[in-house]
Write a protein that holds these residues in place. Sequence first.
Motif, PDB file in Angstrom:
ATOM      1  N   TYR A  46     -54.819 -38.038 -58.408  1.00 52.25           N
ATOM      2  CA  TYR A  46     -55.351 -38.833 -59.501  1.00 52.25           C
ATOM      3  C   TYR A  46     -56.112 -37.953 -60.484  1.00 52.25           C
ATOM      4  O   TYR A  46     -56.612 -36.884 -60.131  1.00 52.25           O
ATOM      5  CB  TYR A  46     -56.293 -39.926 -58.977  1.00 52.25           C
ATOM      6  N   THR A  63     -54.519 -46.873 -63.677  1.00 53.98           N
ATOM      7  CA  THR A  63     -54.675 -47.727 -62.494  1.00 53.98           C
ATOM      8  C   THR A  63     -55.526 -48.957 -62.775  1.00 53.98           C
ATOM      9  O   THR A  63     -55.657 -49.835 -61.906  1.00 53.98           O
ATOM     10  CB  THR A  63     -55.306 -46.938 -61.333  1.00 53.98           C
ATOM     11  N   HIS A 122     -61.949 -45.879 -56.128  1.00 50.92           N
ATOM     12  CA  HIS A 122     -60.788 -46.766 -56.284  1.00 50.92           C
ATOM     13  C   HIS A 122     -61.147 -48.223 -56.558  1.00 50.92           C
ATOM     14  O   HIS A 122     -60.261 -49.026 -56.865  1.00 50.92           O
ATOM     15  CB  HIS A 122     -59.898 -46.688 -55.043  1.00 50.92           C
TER      16      HIS A 122
END
Length: 401
Positions: free
Chosen positions: A260, A281, A323
């Motif tokens: 990422y 994302t 995340h």
Amino acid sequence: MLGFLAARQAGLDDPLRLRRAESTRRVLGLELNPDRDVDRIHGNGINTIDIDAIEGRYMLSGGADGVIAIYDLENFSGKPQYTCKAVCTVGRSSQYVHKFSVETVQWYPYDTGMFVSSAFDKTMKVWDTETLKPAEVFQFEDNVYSHHLSSIARKHSLIAVGTKNPKIQLCDLKSGSRIHVLQGHRAEVLSVQWSPRYEHILASASADSKVKVWDVRRASGSLLTLDQHNGDKTKASSEAVNTAHNGRVNGLCFTGDGLYILTAGTDDRMRLWNSATGENTLVNYGKVCNESRKKLQFTVSRGCSPEFVFVPCGSSIAVYALHTGELVAMHRGHYNNVDCCEFHPDYQELYSGGKDGNILAWVPVLHASDVEEESNSSNKAAANQSSVNPAFQDAWSSDED
């Protein structure tokens, strides 16, 4: 934690699970350490810091005064209260000192005998640590905002350099020459970083609101241009096509596994991208205050579950879950804006530098509640010992002894 230890001794748990759990606990327990000081060397703000990856012992810092300092982080006193001393400096009295603000410092990834610095005096210098003299000086036509060496490269020794010129410069450490440029940005390149997963992959962030991913073996242009709208043209204005942010992009960082990319912009947003596909994302970190006109140095934890992001936010350091975007903590201690922070993966410690000229150390602290929780875990482990496979009973007993 003792419960994890007992399960590991019994062979019931993967050793990595114990390591991740302890690393996570330490990161969540970070606090400003009143017993650890770092020598105050810089007269002005601190723009950049870097901890060597080989020993994890030496830290570089570069300041707006042009000064570079090297600190020894090791505590040999045996006392809890100590100061990380500056073992050497390239000060204003040195004939080799940068004339203007140092924007980036980085250790050579494979040993501490060399480091690289770049500054607003339009130079990038490769230093011999023993003599504190430049072994090589690269001269540019514009101010240098950022440079980066790959931590994994075996087939090249390139330094990527971002300057006020939109073209990214690639300098060869072996030949001492500039060998290639990457064209695609339309404004100054504020941050560059090599992938920690693929040695030929490079990411760049620019004041043109764009983030590009390059394969330096290709001459045809960038692989990807990150788009905050993931190609949905109905959400993008004609001026905002293929932009990563609605402002200058001055923060760029790969996660430790290289899967990422994190970016930060002056639109007060931080975004997480899939580095292979370039997909946004859509993790929502909320408002991430970003007033810097130059490169913003932020960092990601390593070895935790989940991983965390440490990003300067005014005079504080915001800690987010990578995340989920959840704001986990706000660390306050600086008297002025924070410009850089660096995570120490060996000890799960954090170092930050700001415009107040201070470098602060944030270290894990074990609270009374944590001790009580560990005690309870130990009691549960003892109670569950009878349910362990008999084949492990002797090994358990001998380990406990």
